[in-house]
Structures are given as structure tokens and as C-alpha cells.
Write a protein that holds these residues in place. Structure first.
Motif, short mmCIF file in Angstrom:
data_model
loop_
_atom_site.label_atom_id
_atom_site.label_comp_id
_atom_site.label_asym_id
_atom_site.label_seq_id
_atom_site.Cartn_x
_atom_site.Cartn_y
_atom_site.Cartn_z
N ILE A 295 41.54 25.13 52.35
CA ILE A 295 42.52 25.97 51.66
C ILE A 295 43.86 25.24 51.61
N SER B 113 42.80 28.55 47.46
CA SER B 113 44.23 28.52 47.72
C SER B 113 44.56 29.40 48.91
N SER B 114 44.67 30.70 48.68
CA SER B 114 44.93 31.65 49.77
C SER B 114 43.66 32.47 49.95
N GLY C 127 40.90 29.96 57.20
CA GLY C 127 40.26 30.19 55.92
C GLY C 127 38.75 30.11 55.94
N SER D 226 46.84 27.15 51.33
CA SER D 226 47.85 28.04 51.88
C SER D 226 47.93 27.89 53.40
N ASP E 118 39.31 34.87 47.14
CA ASP E 118 40.53 34.06 46.99
C ASP E 118 41.60 34.91 46.32
N TYR E 119 42.73 35.05 47.01
CA TYR E 119 43.86 35.81 46.48
C TYR E 119 44.39 35.12 45.23
N SER F 218 49.15 30.29 55.29
CA SER F 218 48.90 31.64 55.85
C SER F 218 48.02 32.40 54.86
N PRO F 219 46.74 32.05 54.81
CA PRO F 219 45.87 32.59 53.76
C PRO F 219 45.54 34.07 53.96
N GLN F 220 45.31 34.75 52.84
CA GLN F 220 44.69 36.06 52.90
C GLN F 220 43.25 35.86 53.37
N HIS F 221 42.64 36.93 53.86
CA HIS F 221 41.30 36.76 54.41
C HIS F 221 40.44 37.99 54.15
#
Length: 947
Positions: A288, A415-416, A321, A290, A403-404, A292-295
Motif C-alpha cells: 500500500i 493505496s489506502s 494493509g 498510504s 481500497d478506499y 495510515s490505510p483504511q481497513h
């Protein structure tokens, strides 16, 4: 320019066609040599207009006699947008097909062209384009070109072009954002033994690989060389005389490999090596960009033979990630349709993809994408996956990616985003298939008529049901002998979940299909009562009113809207709670009222719910949430809640004062009393429950642990959990408790600690885990001591440092000693005694005492005379013991030992050149003790009774 270099191609050209038309060739030579500028005969410069052009990263060929493997070539090395790699030679022959793969500095849309100057006229003519895309394509790209029949042997210039947004078919001399790379292709005579073609890998596993190929000669024997990816040919593992095609060999797990294959046409006639061909028995790492990725928060399936229910999985657990949940198995069979629901760390727009490696080649290919969102979608999202017909029984890796703001995420990067890996196990279709399409025919206040689609010839079914959200296996079971079937005995105004199972006879049962959720008709509900607001709609039989006449959504409780401002990040998704928006109109009574609820059958009735309030813009300026109860005659005030917290708060109330009543609960928000605006203070409500407050059945537990173990997983069956949905709490050092259940013991002092496991329904139930922390065992430091022959030895006296008492002593023959005071040998010399300290939890520790038995003295000859006059009194005694030493014997020491040989009292000074000493023993327990008076030359012991 060297004239010879200019003329060589022309001379070659004339020689080739001289026999056909000598005069024409001479005229051509004359016209070229004398009528042209020789210095102009160079290939066109490749020009670009971009100041930072995209470039070719890799260009690799396979299938030729000598291949190109130009990897990580980077930007233009000769000029911006151009690299001269003509020293790199591709060897082929006429009619041969050459495969290639091209990768660029990103994966976006490119045009790709390959030109070869077959007539060596320094011009890449349109007819000399051997490959060209017909439109934009994503990279990497793999394809092939064929050397034309009749191509003369010799060397030719080949130009490879990748143009970003280059119109699909970039020209040979320039583009806007591109790179061209020039190579040399050399056409040689076709070998008598051609290399194999169409090489492939199949049946990969963690420890083996099967490779195969197409033999285009008549060879029946081949040579194979393989090794770690990137190995130099000749340095790999070579297997000669392979007679099987395909061929299986052993490989190292979780590795990348390359291999080459060579045909043996007999009599020493070997083909060139075909390769390298890459394979891996390791799935691509999910990377990833990012920080601080979304999950993914949860991934659940329904309808499979064995479903996944991975709730609250949190952020990437293996790497940022990525989470490896391959130990979690989803069981299904070919053609089965599996429904899934996925939730993420927020509710914004995501793309979701699901891949299954159906050919087990450790690659998630585009054709193996079994689900993809059609674009951005809000979370949670639901969909379905069908197992393709013909999928063999076995296990396959499944990767779920969200993936956000990534509408169609790939399998290896985002990415995130987060990717989660699971195992899909395909099993034989069960002989008894589960039902489909459960639905209702009708509902009443106390009954629901269900219907379903039966896929077998079953005439009997099992139905399990309970209040919505119940755990399967804990509900009520009934047998249905008709379809439709009516389930009776239900409570009014309640939402129920139903599961249906086909009974195919002779014990052959399908899996349960469900849950199917439905409300009963309105009426007086019978407690226990529960509402979780999970349907994104106002619950049936609830009233939702306001003191202000307005059609605004902000004037009533909303059931499908996320919180705003301080409530935006409340940790739950819209549709999973209800809220009152702080925005106008500013009514003083926005009311949500439960149905009538009969609590007469509850022995200890309680009301509980969760609420959320967090005004981060104007802290402390809060909207109140008022709770009232209607007892059949009037509304009774219960509580007013207001304040700021970033977390959901749980509250409960004892309703025993209203036992045997039919009640209603009213949740009322007053938006008119804030100092500033209520605009920034949404009020959220969830998990309303009326039930008995009772023991949930947890069983306390104890665990002994060594500090050297570093951590303890509190979920490893230390206690018996009531249901399993609670939380651990360590009040003494909360920072030592991480990841919900991992207790760090490294820095805890030796001792006993209580960790609480708290579950709640309508009230709290606490189960205790007692963690006894032991420090490492310590036998002390090695020591030495000198004694006379036959003298008693105080082994502990020789040790130094921290010594755990209660261990075991072994003599020089490794024989266990009864106590720590053996008698010295009667022969002089050095003897080793070993002390083993073991607290039963930490590893044992060992120390050695070297005893030097002196040759110049014997305890038996001096001790009797020296200690004759020493005596003790009173005996028995209660609190003190007196010792007399009339001879004032020097350097006397005193110690008392209990019945187990443990030293309980030591006195080293009281009798040092003194005739009397008094010892206080009142603190000792009652019993029989050994009192030892001694020095380096002897000892005298007494039995002392402590009353």
C-alpha cells in the motif's frame, strides 16, 4: 562515419541479389555511393516533448535461441526518452515466434510498437512494424511477433516503443510521453534441434512444482535446470535425461524460481535452452502507499457449507494493509452461490475485489477475480460469489481486497487499502442441499408463516429461531413437515431470525440456511426485549414523534444516517444505530417510544442501552437525552444523560420497582437548552434491551506464567467465557494489555494479578483470570568452601547472589541429598555439589559448590571436645531459646531448620566469643526444629520444640 560501415549493408544487399540482377545492383550501388550523403544514413533520433517522460522498466523475451532479459532498465539512458541497447542481441531464425513482455514505469494506458528494419535501410517503415497495439492497453503487456519467412541471416535493428497515452500505435521516431529502446536481432540458421515451446507450470504446491512443454522435434529426453529466480544458467540444479513431460520436482516453500528446458535430439544434438520461465509458490505481497490505510473491519459469508464470520478483524495484522487469515476456511462446492458482507473502517466510497487462485499457480490472475464492485460503493457492502462449474475438490487461496477510493482494486497493491487472505475449500456437493429463498407468507402478533425453495425431495425440515441476533445453536428448534410452515408462540412487536435445514432422511441433513429476519405484528411484547437498530429503518411498532411540527429529517429520530461533527467517527456504520441530528428545528422533545412490553415474567428486570454524545466544537455545551418509563398510568422519570465522550457509553437501570407491569420506555432529546447551538451535538442510541439481570455462567480460572514468557494470550482457555463477546480489563497496569487480550508480563513483579473479563447483556457479568507471575528461577552464583574431613557442610553458605530456597541438592555422584548439610567425605580432595532451583513455572537454574576437603584436620577428632559444654534452654519453649557457651568457643554461628530442612533463622554474631545468647523464636510456627551451633571446625545440633 566510417565509410565501410555505411557500405557494408549495401554490399550485402548487392551480393544477395547479384545473381538476379547484377546491373540493377551496380546501378543501385552507384546511385547510393555517389549520389547520397553517407553521413545521413543513421536511424532517426527518438524525440519526446515531456520533460519527465514515462519509460520502459523491463523488456524480456522468451522462446528465441538467445533471449533478451533487460530488467529494471530505468529512464532513457542515452537521451531523455531513448536508450541504446543495440549491444544486447536477440537471436532467432526465420518463421520463429518470439514471445515478449514489456513493463513501464506505471500501469496506466499505453500504446506499444515494435519495429525491425528488415531491409537495413536505416528506416523503420510501416511495413516493418512486427507488433503494434490497436488502442490503449495497461502494462505489463505480453504478446509475440514472428520472424518473416525468407528473412536473410544477419543482424537487424529492432526498436521497442512504449508511449503513455500514445494513441495505441506509437510511431518509430517520436512521441510526447514515451521511451524507445533499440536492440539488435540476429537471424541465424534454424537449428536441427529446436528448443521446446509453450512451457508452463501447473500443480504448484508449497514443496513441489510440475512443469511441462510442447516438444517440436521428436525428442523423448530433455534436460532441466532450475534455481532461485535470477540465478545464472549453469549455477542452478541441473537434471539430465528427464523422460517425463510434464516433470515434477521438489522446491523450497514460499520462494521464487526460474527454470530452463533443453531438448535432447540424440547423438549429442542438443537444442538451445528455452527459458528462463518464472514461477513462485508464494503469493504476491499486498503493498500500500498510504501510511495510515483504511481497513476491512469484518468479512462474513452466508450460504456456504462452512461460512466465514471474521468480525472486528481490525487493521492489517501481518503487515500494514494485509492480514493472513488463511487458517480460516470457507467450505463450498462447485456452482454454489455464496453471499458475503464486508465492512470497512469507515462508510465512505470503496472498491472491493475478491480473487480465488483457481489453478493454484500462486498468481491471482484477472480471470480469477470472482467478484468486483462496479465502482465506488459505500460500506458496508454485500454481494455474492458463484463457485465455477468444474472446480476440482481441493483448497484454494482467496484474497479479499477493499481500497478506499479505489474502484476496482488489484490483487497485489492498493493505496489506502487492506487485503485479507482466506482459504476456500471446495468439497463434493452434499447429498442433501440447503434450501433457498426463505420468505414469509404472513405474520401475526405471535406467529410467522415461512416458505422456502426445496432443492431435494425433502418433506421434513428443522427450523431454529430466536430474537434477532441470537447465536445459532442457542435458539428454539421446531420440526416442520409442510412448506409453507407456521412458527407459533412468538411475541408481538419483536424481530426474529429464522434458519431452515432440510432433512433428506436416514440422518442426512443439509446445512442451515439463514438468517431470515422478520417482525411479528404489533401488540404487547413479552420480555426479554431487544432492538439493535440494524435494519437502517424505523423498527416496527415503535413511535417516532416531535413536539415541533416539521417534515425535516432532523425533527425525528433517523435510522440510516451517520453522525456529524464529533459523532462522525463513532465507530459504527450508518444503519446500525439511530440518532437525533442536532441541526434545526430545535424541538424540546424528539421522542422515540418502544412498544408496550410485559415484564411480568422477569425476576430481576433491567433496562440497558448504549448512547453517544461528543460535542467537539463546543465541549460541555450538551444536548440532554432524557429517559422515562410509562407504567400503565403515568410517565416516570428515569435519568438525564449528557456529556462528551469519544466512545459509546453503556448504561443500565433496575426496573424491579415496576415488576409485573406492562411498560414503555421513552427516549427524549431536548435540542432547545444548549447555550450555543445544538447543531454540533448529535445524540446516538443503540442496543436497547429489557431482560433479567443474571449470572451469565462464566467460570474463573488461574494461570501460572513465567516472566520470561513475555506475553500471555488471555483467550487461551484460562477462563470459561459466558458467551464470548466481552472485553478484558487489567486495572493495575492497563497499558500492559494490548490487542484486546494480550497481557505483557515481562515487567510485572513476581506476584498474583487479577484480570477481568467483562460481558454484559442487560447488566455486567465479570469473570476473573488470576495470573500468577513467577520470576526466573535463581540458584545463585557458584561458590567454594573448605571443610575438614567428616565435617558437616553448609552448602548454602557457599552460594552468593539471589538464591531461591526450596530447591534440590545433588552430590558429586548426582545423588539427591535429603538436605543442604551433608557430611564431608573422609578422603581429602575436591567434590562438586549441584543446587537446582525450580519454581515449577520458569526453567530451572543450576549452581555448583566446590567443596575442598582438607587433609590436615578431621571433624571427628576435634568437634566432640569443642562443643561438649554447649547447651540450650528452655526446651520446649514458646518464644525464646537460650544458648550457653561456657568455653567461649570462637566464631560460633547459629541456624534453625524446619522439618523440611529449610533454614528459618540465622544468627552469625550472638555467640561470637560470647558465653550466652538469646534467640527470639516467637514468630515461628509451632513444631519441631533443628538448632545447629557450628563453626568451621565442628557443630552440635539440638531438637527444639516450639509450642
Amino acid at each position: 562515419m566510417d565509410l565501410k560501415l555505411c557500405l557494408d549493408p549495401i554490399i550485402n544487399y548487392i551480393q544477395k541479389y547479384m545473381k538476379k540482377n547484377l546491373l540493377k545492383g551496380l546501378m543501385l550501388f552507384s546511385a547510393f555511393a555517389f549520389g547520397s550523403n553517407l553521413n545521413a544514413q543513421t536511424y532517426c533520433d527518438y524525440t519526446i516533448t515531456s520533460s519527465s517522460p514515462k519509460h520502459i522498466n523491463n523488456f524480456v523475451t522468451t522462446g528465441a535461441i538467445a533471449n533478451i532479459n533487460n530488467v529494471a532498465s530505468g529512464p532513457g539512458t542515452t537521451t531523455p526518452g531513448y536508450s541504446d541497447f543495440t549491444s544486447t542481441v536477440l537471436q532467432s531464425y526465420e518463421t520463429q515466434t518470439v514471445d515478449f513482455t514489456i513493463e513501464a514505469s506505471n500501469t496506466s494506458t499505453y500504446g506499444v510498437s515494435i519495429f525491425i528494419d528488415w531491409n537495413n535501410d536505416f528506416t523503420f517503415d510501416p511495413a516493418e512494424k512486427v507488433y503494434g497495439t490497436t488502442g490503449y492497453t495497461s502494462l505489463p503487456l505480453s504478446n509475440s511477433f514472428t520472424v518473416p519467412a525468407g528473412t536473410a541471416m544477419g543482424q537487424y535493428r529492432m526498436r521497442v516503443i512504449a508511449a503513455y497515452l500514445g494513441g495505441g500505435t506509437p510511431g518509430p521516431c517520436g512521441q510526447s510521453d514515451a521511451e524507445a529502446e533499440d536492440y539488435t536481432i540476429e537471424i541465424v540458421a534454424a537449428p536441427s534441434c529446436l528448443p521446446p515451446q509453450n512451457i508452463y507450470t501447473s500443480s504448484l504446491s508449497a514443496t513441489s512444482a510440475e512443469i511441462g512443454w510442447t516438444e517440436i522435434n521428436t525428442a523423448t529426453s530433455w534436460n532441466v535446470e532450475y534455481g532461485a529466480a535470477g540465478f545464472v544458467p549453469g549455477n542452478g540444479t541441473i537434471v539430465n535425461g528427464v523422460t517425463s513431460n510434464p516433470y515434477t520436482f521438489t522446491v523450497t516453500p514460499m520462494s521464487d524460481f526460474e527454470f530452463y528446458v533443453q531438448s535432447d535430439c540424440g547423438n549429442g544434438d542438443l537444442s538451445g535452452w528455452a527459458g528462463p520461465f518464472f514461477f513462485s509458490n508464494n503469493y504476491c505481497d499486498f503493498t500500500i502507499s498510504s501510511s495510515s490505510p483504511q481497513h476491512i473491519n469484518s468479512f462474513t459469508t452466508t450460504g456456504a457449507v462452512q461460512d466465514i464470520s471474521n468480525l472486528n478483524s481490525g487493521a492489517g495484522t501481518t503487515t500494514a494493509g494485509y492480514s493472513d487469515f488463511s487458517a480460516i476456511v470457507l467450505q463450498a462446492y462447485e456452482t454454489q452461490i455464496i453471499d458475503f458482507t464486508i465492512e470497512a473502517s469507515n462508510t465512505s466510497t470503496y472498491g472491493t475485489s475478491i480473487f480465488v487462485d483457481l489453478n493454484n499457480d500462486f498468481v491471482f490472475s484477472p480471470a480469477e477475480k470472482v467478484y468486483t464492485s462496479s465502482g465506488y460503493t459505500s460500506m458496508p457492502t454485500s454481494g455474492s460469489v458463484m463457485i465455477p462449474a468444474g472446480t476440482p475438490v481441493g483448497q484454494y487461496r482467496m484474497r479479499v481486497v477493499s481500497d478506499y477510493l479505489g474502484s476496482t482494486p488489484s490483487a497485489c497493491s492498493g493505496s489506502s487499502a487492506e487485503a485479507e487472505d482466506y482459504t476456500l475449500e471446495i468439497v463434493s456437493p452434499p447429498s442433501c442441499l440447503p434450501v433457498l429463498d426463505i420468505d414469509t407468507v404472513s405474520t401475526t402478533t405471535n406467529a410467522v408463516e415461512l416458505t422456502w425453495n426445496e432443492l431435494n425431495s425433502s418433506t421434513s425440515w428443522n427450523i431454529e429461531y430466536g430474537i434477532s441476533g441470537f447465536t445459532p445453536g442457542t435458539g428454539t428448534m421446531v420440526t416442520a413437515t409442510s412448506n409453507p410452515f407456521t412458527v407459533t408462540g412468538l411475541n408481538p412487536s419483536m424481530q426474529y431470525d429464522f434458519y431452515v435445514q432440510s432433512d433428506c432422511g436416514n440422518g442426512d441433513l443439509s446445512t442451515f440456511r439463514g438468517p431470515f429476519s422478520v417482525y411479528t405484528a404489533c401488540g404487547i411484547a413479552i420480555a426479554p426485549f431487544y432492538e439493535g437498530f440494524n435494519n437502517a429503518a424505523q423498527p416496527q411498532c415503535w413511535d417516532n414523534t416531535s413536539s415541533t411540527v416539521s417534515t425535516s429529517a432532523n425533527n425525528t429520530w433517523n435510522f440510516n444516517d451517520q453522525g456529524d461533527y464529533g459523532a462522525a467517527n463513532n465507530g459504527r456504520n450508518a444503519g446500525e444505530f439511530t440518532k437525533v441530528d442536532g441541526n434545526s428545528p430545535y424541538a424540546d422533545s424528539v421522542m422515540l417510544v418502544t412498544p408496550q412490553i410485559d415484564i411480568a415474567q422477569l425476576n430481576n428486570p433491567f433496562l440497558s442501552f448504549e448512547w453517544f454524545s461528543n460535542n467537539t466544537n463546543n465541549p460541555g455545551d450538551n444536548v440532554p437525552l432524557i429517559i422515562e418509563l410509562f407504567d400503565g398510568n403515568s410517565w416516570n422519570f428515569i435519568d438525564t444523560l449528557k456529556g462528551d465522550s469519544p466512545n459509546w457509553e453503556f448504561v443500565n437501570y433496575d426496573l424491579s420497582a415496576y415488576s409485573n407491569n406492562i411498560i414503555q420506555i421513552r427516549f427524549m432529546v431536548n435540542k432547545s437548552v444548549t447555550t450555543s447551538y445544538s447543531y454540533y451535538n448529535d445524540i446516538l442510541l443503540d442496543e436497547v434491551r429489557i431482560d433479567d439481570c443474571s449470572d451469565l455462567g462464566g467460570v474463573d480460572g488461574v494461570l501460572n506464567v513465567c516472566r520470561l514468557d513475555n506475553t500471555v494470550n488471555l483467550n487461551d482457555n484460562i477462563i470459561v467465557k459466558p458467551n464470548g463477546g466481552g472485553e478484558w480489563s487489567f486495572l493495575g497496569e492497563p497499558s500492559y494489555l494490548t490487542q484486546d487480550s494480550i497481557l505483557t508480563v515481562t515487567y510485572l513483579p513476581t506476584g498474583s494479578y487479577e484480570v477481568f473479563y467483562v460481558e454484559r447483556t442487560v447488566c455486567y457479568d465479570t469473570t476473573f483470570a488470576t495470573i500468577n507471575v513467577f520470576g526466573k528461577s535463581s540458584a545463585g552464583n557458584d561458590g567454594t568452601i573448605s571443610v575438614c574431613k567428616n565435617a558437616p557442610i553448609n552448602l548454602f553458605e557457599a552460594l552468593s547472589g539471589n538464591v531461591d530456597m526450596g530447591g534440590q541438592w545433588f552430590n558429586y555422584t548426582n545423588t539427591l541429598l535429603p538436605n543442604s548439610q551433608p557430611k564431608a567425605e573422609n578422603l581429602p580432595g575436591q567434590y562438586n555439589y549441584t543446587y537446582v532451583a525450580n519454581n515449577g513455572v520458569c526453567p530451572a537454574d543450576t549452581a555448583i559448590v566446590e567443596v575442598d576437603v582438607k587433609a590436615d584436620c578431621d571433624f571427628l577428632s576435634v568437634a566432640e571436645e569443642m562443643f561438649t559444654d554447649i547447651s540450650v534452654y528452655p526446651n520446649p519453649t514458646t518464644s525464646i531459646i537460650n544458648i550457653t557457651n561456657p568455653a567461649n568457643t570462637a566464631s560460633l554461628k547459629v541456624e534453625m531448620l524446619d522439618m523440611n530442612g529449610r533454614i528459618v533463622l540465622v544468627e552469625n554474631k550472638a555467640l561470637n566469643n560470647a558465653s550466652n545468647a538469646t534467640l527470639a523464636i516467637g514468630h515461628l510456627e509451632k513444631g519441631v526444629y533443628t538448632l545447629r551451633v557450628y563453626n568451621n571446625e565442628g557443630q552440635k545440633t539440638f531438637k527444639v520444640v516450639k509450642q
